[in-house]
Design an enzyme around this catalytic site. Structure first.
Site, PDB file in Angstrom:
ATOM      1  N   LYS A   1       0.884  -1.164   0.000  1.00 39.71           N
ATOM      2  CA  LYS A   1       0.000   0.000   0.000  1.00 39.71           C
ATOM      3  C   LYS A   1       0.923   1.215   0.000  1.00 39.71           C
ATOM      4  O   LYS A   1       1.683   1.408   0.951  1.00 39.71           O
ATOM      5  CB  LYS A   1      -0.867  -0.012   1.256  1.00 39.71           C
ATOM      6  CG  LYS A   1      -1.673   1.254   1.502  1.00 39.71           C
ATOM      7  CD  LYS A   1      -2.551   1.110   2.752  1.00 39.71           C
ATOM      8  CE  LYS A   1      -3.348   2.376   3.027  1.00 39.71           C
ATOM      9  NZ  LYS A   1      -4.227   2.235   4.209  1.00 39.71           N
TER      10      LYS A   1
ATOM     11  N   GLU B   1      -3.432   7.197   2.015  1.00 36.12           N
ATOM     12  CA  GLU B   1      -3.775   7.450   3.415  1.00 36.12           C
ATOM     13  C   GLU B   1      -2.531   7.679   4.280  1.00 36.12           C
ATOM     14  O   GLU B   1      -2.389   7.113   5.363  1.00 36.12           O
ATOM     15  CB  GLU B   1      -4.619   6.305   3.970  1.00 36.12           C
ATOM     16  CG  GLU B   1      -5.902   6.110   3.170  1.00 36.12           C
ATOM     17  CD  GLU B   1      -6.851   5.061   3.738  1.00 36.12           C
ATOM     18  OE1 GLU B   1      -6.375   4.102   4.365  1.00 36.12           O
ATOM     19  OE2 GLU B   1      -8.069   5.212   3.541  1.00 36.12           O
TER      20      GLU B   1
ATOM     21  N   ARG C   1      -1.433  -2.487  -4.501  1.00 29.59           N
ATOM     22  CA  ARG C   1      -2.815  -2.045  -4.306  1.00 29.59           C
ATOM     23  C   ARG C   1      -3.092  -0.745  -5.078  1.00 29.59           C
ATOM     24  O   ARG C   1      -2.272   0.176  -5.076  1.00 29.59           O
ATOM     25  CB  ARG C   1      -3.118  -1.826  -2.819  1.00 29.59           C
ATOM     26  CG  ARG C   1      -3.006  -3.090  -2.014  1.00 29.59           C
ATOM     27  CD  ARG C   1      -3.263  -2.810  -0.549  1.00 29.59           C
ATOM     28  NE  ARG C   1      -4.649  -2.906  -0.160  1.00 29.59           N
ATOM     29  CZ  ARG C   1      -5.270  -2.042   0.634  1.00 29.59           C
ATOM     30  NH1 ARG C   1      -4.645  -0.953   1.062  1.00 29.59           N
ATOM     31  NH2 ARG C   1      -6.509  -2.240   0.998  1.00 29.59           N
TER      32      ARG C   1
ATOM     33  N   LYS D   1      -9.727  -2.811  -5.204  1.00 32.82           N
ATOM     34  CA  LYS D   1     -10.932  -2.972  -4.370  1.00 32.82           C
ATOM     35  C   LYS D   1     -12.153  -3.069  -5.275  1.00 32.82           C
ATOM     36  O   LYS D   1     -12.204  -2.420  -6.321  1.00 32.82           O
ATOM     37  CB  LYS D   1     -11.089  -1.802  -3.401  1.00 32.82           C
ATOM     38  CG  LYS D   1     -10.139  -1.871  -2.214  1.00 32.82           C
ATOM     39  CD  LYS D   1     -10.481  -0.855  -1.115  1.00 32.82           C
ATOM     40  CE  LYS D   1      -9.435  -0.938   0.001  1.00 32.82           C
ATOM     41  NZ  LYS D   1      -9.719  -0.015   1.131  1.00 32.82           N
TER      42      LYS D   1
ATOM     43  N   ASP E   1     -14.537   2.440  -1.103  1.00 33.11           N
ATOM     44  CA  ASP E   1     -13.885   1.730  -0.013  1.00 33.11           C
ATOM     45  C   ASP E   1     -14.823   0.749   0.676  1.00 33.11           C
ATOM     46  O   ASP E   1     -15.339   1.053   1.754  1.00 33.11           O
ATOM     47  CB  ASP E   1     -13.372   2.769   1.009  1.00 33.11           C
ATOM     48  CG  ASP E   1     -12.482   2.146   2.058  1.00 33.11           C
ATOM     49  OD1 ASP E   1     -12.153   0.967   1.925  1.00 33.11           O
ATOM     50  OD2 ASP E   1     -12.125   2.854   3.012  1.00 33.11           O
TER      51      ASP E   1
ATOM     52  N   GLU F   1      -9.980  -7.138  -4.714  1.00 32.88           N
ATOM     53  CA  GLU F   1      -9.846  -7.143  -3.262  1.00 32.88           C
ATOM     54  C   GLU F   1     -11.232  -7.064  -2.646  1.00 32.88           C
ATOM     55  O   GLU F   1     -11.997  -6.126  -2.903  1.00 32.88           O
ATOM     56  CB  GLU F   1      -8.980  -5.964  -2.792  1.00 32.88           C
ATOM     57  CG  GLU F   1      -8.804  -5.951  -1.274  1.00 32.88           C
ATOM     58  CD  GLU F   1      -7.775  -4.931  -0.772  1.00 32.88           C
ATOM     59  OE1 GLU F   1      -6.890  -4.515  -1.555  1.00 32.88           O
ATOM     60  OE2 GLU F   1      -7.866  -4.552   0.402  1.00 32.88           O
TER      61      GLU F   1
ATOM     62  N   GLU G   1     -16.006  -4.368   7.948  1.00 32.50           N
ATOM     63  CA  GLU G   1     -15.677  -3.022   8.417  1.00 32.50           C
ATOM     64  C   GLU G   1     -16.851  -2.055   8.289  1.00 32.50           C
ATOM     65  O   GLU G   1     -17.214  -1.375   9.247  1.00 32.50           O
ATOM     66  CB  GLU G   1     -14.478  -2.487   7.626  1.00 32.50           C
ATOM     67  CG  GLU G   1     -14.144  -1.056   7.950  1.00 32.50           C
ATOM     68  CD  GLU G   1     -13.006  -0.482   7.123  1.00 32.50           C
ATOM     69  OE1 GLU G   1     -12.411  -1.233   6.326  1.00 32.50           O
ATOM     70  OE2 GLU G   1     -12.708   0.708   7.279  1.00 32.50           O
TER      71      GLU G   1
ATOM     72  N   TRP H   1     -11.866  13.600   2.880  1.00 25.25           N
ATOM     73  CA  TRP H   1     -11.863  12.154   2.631  1.00 25.25           C
ATOM     74  C   TRP H   1     -12.621  11.746   1.364  1.00 25.25           C
ATOM     75  O   TRP H   1     -12.451  10.638   0.877  1.00 25.25           O
ATOM     76  CB  TRP H   1     -12.432  11.404   3.835  1.00 25.25           C
ATOM     77  CG  TRP H   1     -11.499  11.426   4.991  1.00 25.25           C
ATOM     78  CD1 TRP H   1     -11.533  12.282   6.054  1.00 25.25           C
ATOM     79  CD2 TRP H   1     -10.348  10.584   5.208  1.00 25.25           C
ATOM     80  NE1 TRP H   1     -10.488  12.025   6.914  1.00 25.25           N
ATOM     81  CE2 TRP H   1      -9.754  10.986   6.412  1.00 25.25           C
ATOM     82  CE3 TRP H   1      -9.774   9.531   4.480  1.00 25.25           C
ATOM     83  CZ2 TRP H   1      -8.591  10.375   6.908  1.00 25.25           C
ATOM     84  CZ3 TRP H   1      -8.637   8.913   4.990  1.00 25.25           C
ATOM     85  CH2 TRP H   1      -8.052   9.339   6.183  1.00 25.25           C
TER      86      TRP H   1
HETATM   87  O1  GCW Z   1     -11.163   0.853   4.467  1.00 21.86           O
HETATM   88  C1  GCW Z   1     -10.015   1.528   4.815  1.00 21.86           C
HETATM   89  C2  GCW Z   1      -9.807   1.210   6.233  1.00 21.86           C
HETATM   90  C3  GCW Z   1      -8.382   1.338   6.689  1.00 21.86           C
HETATM   91  C4  GCW Z   1      -7.529   0.530   5.742  1.00 21.86           C
HETATM   92  C5  GCW Z   1      -7.712   1.074   4.338  1.00 21.86           C
HETATM   93  C6  GCW Z   1      -6.980   0.231   3.311  1.00 21.86           C
HETATM   94  C7  GCW Z   1      -5.589  -0.725   6.309  1.00 21.86           C
HETATM   95  O2  GCW Z   1     -10.637   2.029   6.990  1.00 21.86           O
HETATM   96  O3  GCW Z   1      -8.307   0.848   8.001  1.00 21.86           O
HETATM   97  O4  GCW Z   1      -6.188   0.521   6.127  1.00 21.86           O
HETATM   98  O5  GCW Z   1      -9.053   1.043   3.975  1.00 21.86           O
HETATM   99  O6  GCW Z   1      -7.635  -0.605   2.707  1.00 21.86           O
HETATM  100  O7  GCW Z   1      -5.808   0.410   3.126  1.00 21.86           O
END
Ligand code: GCW
Length: 837
Positions: free
Chosen positions: A303, A307, A340, A381, A386, A408, A414, A562
């Site tokens: 990664k 973030e 990623r 993803k 997300d 992914e 979550e 965000w």
């Molecule tokens: O969904 C977000 C999560 C983070 C995570 C990030 C990711 C590991 O809130 O906790 O970090 O995605 O997928 O990298």
């Protein structure tokens, strides 16, 4: 050639030794999930056959061991060697050994990759149950498949089941930290790490590897993608090798997440620029060191530039340059590099109507097509934001014809209820996998990630799983259906949700038709219900995105960098992602797909607010307005969630006490929390839009008495933030030492009632509550859950029900709260509802 025959009893005694030093005792410490062989049907235990292994090796021994464990006394002998027995037997082995011995097997059907063939063969007057794999791993998968078929009560007297997995990459990812915590883990602490070390006792790791292997998962990333560079230190490699050793007999290869800045933080260089030769040399050295200790190491996940993680952009380099510097030395050892694509700017300008996080992965990676080494796999993803409850398939799937791709997914829930809410995700994953990207004729996502569409050598699946030390692995027995379903889809994405559910129920709970029908219904409807009471119409989950991503927090998505905006205002709601007036995101799809989403009247209702900003009065395909749909779906979804308790209760006689109770407790909790969600979201939209609910439910709660309106002694009213997460925006708290009291005079008709007390269960204390009817104590309970907040809000609001209370007019109901630690025995309201019976 060596033939060894061991009597069954002896075999059972020596079995752990034969499997190698890390096999550990057969004693289980955790739930066996779908591998509870005691449920094997009479039909399978009637198979009395010795086992012959053609060839040698750890994984083949594991396969034989599983058969013995599954079939029990009926599997009596194991003979490793190279000759076929002259009696009926199971014959296990790789194709290269078995094929030449059994000319009855059609060569054109030889398995490939990690595939297997289960075939009954008559050979010189005896019958063999052949379990043959292209590789030893395939044999193991075949043995598990055979046992599953038997446990599902299928006829296994004649077999012809040849299965080749859909894709080579079928990985599991854990987001475990070295200190033993797990990012977004809801099933206890890490099974791998504690106190900056690999755990001394890896029993649970072995059990996990067994679960993974039973699904055909062939690699596991054991640390958080927010990677701790210490795992690349020379001394860490030795302990990683211990984990790899435990994985190995199960055909699970070890992988780790790495941080791109490791050449600096671990290697002591003054740069991590991927084009710097010293950096390249450092990666080569670090990778070679790993392979010396772990020859079957699977590879890295990275990664970067995401973030706050370091990344190639810091040196003006691309993701391809970063991926390739690690991929090249990995390739020498047959390792892969999963890079990623979750790369986005989390400091977006929310005032900019054209800014759009959903565009980021495509915008960044699309120009790099063709620039990645052959062993780099882009890990995408499923949706462009997300892991939300509803997203369109990521446009990137259709945009990289010269790259390997893996999807992914997220087993750990979550954004979908954190295993406290039932949310079976297979139907959602299937919608994505079956979604036709229209990039080269018919091209569903599953055929792209398998590598088939563009003839790519690699590709597949990686899911964030996050099991922990909790005996139930994920914190809830029903959540395991998601892990099972993930593995099955990674093996064969053409399986239907219904097939997967039925298999899982049969293997996990048994074959009672009532059980299968009821649990299937519960699972298959759960995603839709969860979506309905959290975030319908593609608006996202509307959870608190700045906090734990659990309870409602609608406002939290707005006005920050965000980029999870839903852009609700007084007139309307939704993100305008059109090419015409919006961010242009829809233009990242093929024209056929773009036409599905734009203009708004064509867009499916369930993604409308993801793609468009519309007025609340916009009329959906269903004929309802957007605002009325928001109201209705929240009431309907919460209602559906509340029926789960009764459905489950109808199965009490059919399920063991422990699992029955564990699930029941969660479902009762969910029923209460679904109402918290419902009330928070409908009130928030009502306040903003000013449009009343056509059915007069929003703002009217006739059976509800607010705590702040009761006669209070000791309790003090407080405002709750966000206000929609408490009824009327207020609650009461007991900030004094001793108990506090809230009393209400019941002024309704006499009869039997369920009394529902809404309180807040913070994680910084265990308050106790009592309910008194006049001078009679009728119930008491503790706020002892570990919900993810120490504040009064949508994460902690919890419901306790006292069923069947006889009430007379003017009875007095008193709640006594005993605060504890930082938790002031908070109360929100009481509802008095006529009992159903
Ligand atoms: O969904 C977000 C999560 C983070 C995570 C990030 C990711 C590991 O809130 O906790 O970090 O995605 O997928 O990298």
């Amino acid at each position: 050639m060596r033939t060894l025959t061991i009597e069954s009893k002896l075999w059972l005694v020596f079995f752990p030794l034969l499997l190698g030093s890390n096999a550990g005792a057969l004693a289980r410490t955790a739930d066996e999930a779908w591998l509870r062989y005691p449920t094997l049907s009479g039909r399978a235990s009637a198979l009395a056959h010795p086992i012959t292994i053609i060839g040698k090796g750890e994984i083949l021994n594991t396969a034989a061991g599983e058969l013995i464990q599954g079939l029990g006394e009926s599997a009596t002998e194991v003979s490793p060697g190279a000759v076929l027995p002259n009696h009926d037997a199971f014959v296990l082995g790789e194709w290269q050994g078995v094929g030449p011995l059994l000319t009855e097997l059609d060569r054109s059907r030889a398995p490939s990759g990690d595939g297997f063939w289960l075939k009954t063969v008559q050979h010189k007057g005896v019958k063999y149950w052949v379990i043959v794999g292209a590789s030893a791993r395939g044999v193991l998968y075949g043995a598990f498949r055979f046992l599953a078929l038997a446990a599902e009560d299928k006829d296994v007297s004649t077999l012809d089941d040849r299965e080749i997995p859909a894709a080579p990459i079928r990985w599991a990812s854990q987001w475990d930290n070295l200190d033993g915590s797990i990012e977004r883990g809801y099933g206890g602490r890490s099974i791998f790490f504690e106190g900056a070390q690999v755990r001394p006792d890896l029993t649970r790791v072995r059990e996990y590897a067994r679960l993974l292997a039973s699904l055909g998962i062939n690699a596991c990333v054991i640390n958080n993608v927010n990677a701790d560079p210490r795992l690349l230190k020379p001394e860490a490699v030795t302990s990683l090798a211990r984990v790899a050793e435990v994985f190995r007999p199960w055909g699970v290869r070890l992988a780790i997440s790495v941080d791109l800045s490791s050449p600096m933080s671990v290697g002591g260089l003054n740069t991590f620029d991927p084009l710097n030769p010293e950096v390249a040399a450092w990666w080569r050295m670090a990778i070679d060191r790993i392979y010396q200790a772990i020859p079957d190491f699977a590879g890295f996940v990275v990664k970067a530039d995401s973030e706050g993680r370091s990344g190639p952009s810091q040196y003006g380099r691309t993701a391809a340059e970063a991926a390739n510097v690690m991929a090249r030395p990995l390739a020498v050892h047959d390792g892969v590099m999963l890079y990623r694509t979750f790369v986005y700017n989390h400091h977006l300008d929310w005032r900019d109507a054209k800014a759009d996080r959903a565009r980021a992965a495509y915008d960044y990676f699309h120009p790099l097509d063709g620039r990645f080494e052959a062993n780099v796999v882009l890990q995408i993803k499923y949706g462009p934001i997300d892991f939300q409850v509803r997203e369109p398939a990521s446009p990137l799937f259709g945009a990289m014809p010269h790259a390997n791709e893996a999807i992914e997914l997220q087993v750990t829930q979550e954004y979908t209820g954190q295993q406290r809410h039932l949310c079976f995700l297979v139907p959602m994953w299937k919608e994505i996998l079956d979604f036709d990207m229209h990039v080269k004729g018919e091209t569903p996502v599953k055929t792209i990630v398998s590598g088939a569409v563009w003839g790519r050598p690699l590709g597949g699946y990686n899911a964030v799983i996050n099991v922990g030390l909790d005996p139930s692995w994920l914190g809830s027995p029903l959540a395991m259906a998601n892990l099972y379903g993930y593995g099955r889809l990674a093996w064969n994405p053409d399986l239907s949700s219904e097939e997967i559910v039925e298999e899982w129920i049969r293997l996990t709970f048994g074959a009672s038709p009532k059980l299968i029908a009821t649990v299937s219904r519960m699972l298959l409807s759960s995603w839709h219900s969860y979506e309905s009471y959290t975030g319908p119409l593609g608006a996202g989950t509307l959870t608190d995105i700045l906090g734990p991503h659990y309870g409602p927090g609608v406002e939290s998505s707005e006005r920050n960098g965000w980029g999870q905006w839903h852009r609700a205002d007084h007139q309307g709601v939704g993100m305008d992602r059109t090419t015409e007036t919006g961010t242009g995101y829809i233009g990242q799809y093929s024209p056929e797909v773009a036409r599905l989403y734009e203009p708004p009247f064509r867009c499916p209702d369930n993604l409308l607010l993801f793609m468009h900003h519309v007025p609340y009065s916009f009329v959906l395909h269903s004929g309802k307005t957007v605002i009325q749909h928001i109201y209705d779906s929240h009431y309907a979804g919460a209602e559906e969630a509340s029926t789960l308790v009764d459905e489950w209760s109808s199965l009490e006689e059919l399920i063991d006490r422990e699992r029955y109770q564990a699930v029941r407790k969660r479902l009762e909790y969910q029923a209460g929390h679904a109402m918290v969600w419902r009330d928070a979201v409908v009130n928030w939209f009502f306040k903003l839009s000013g449009i009343p609910d056509a059915q007069n439910r929003v703002g009217f709660n006739p059976n509800r008495i607010e705590a702040e309106d009761m006669k209070l002694s000791g309790y003090q009213p407080v405002e709750v933030t966000p206000s929609e997460t408490a009824s009327g925006g207020k609650a009461v708290v007991c900030r004094q030492e001793g108990p506090c009291e809230a009393v209400l005079k019941y002024d309704g008709k006499g009869g039997r009632y369920d009394i529902k007390v809404q309180y807040f269960d913070l994680n910084n204390g265990i308050s106790r509550y009592q309910l008194w009817l006049g001078d009679r104590l009728i119930d008491s309970w503790s706020a002892d859950d570990r919900l993810p907040s120490n504040q009064l809000n949508g994460h902690t609001s919890t419901r306790h029900t006292i069923p069947g209370v006889e009430l007379k007019p003017f009875d007095s109901l008193k709640i006594v709260g005993y605060p504890d630690g930082g938790e002031p025995a908070p109360l929100d309201y009481v509802e008095v509802i006529p009992s159903a019976e």
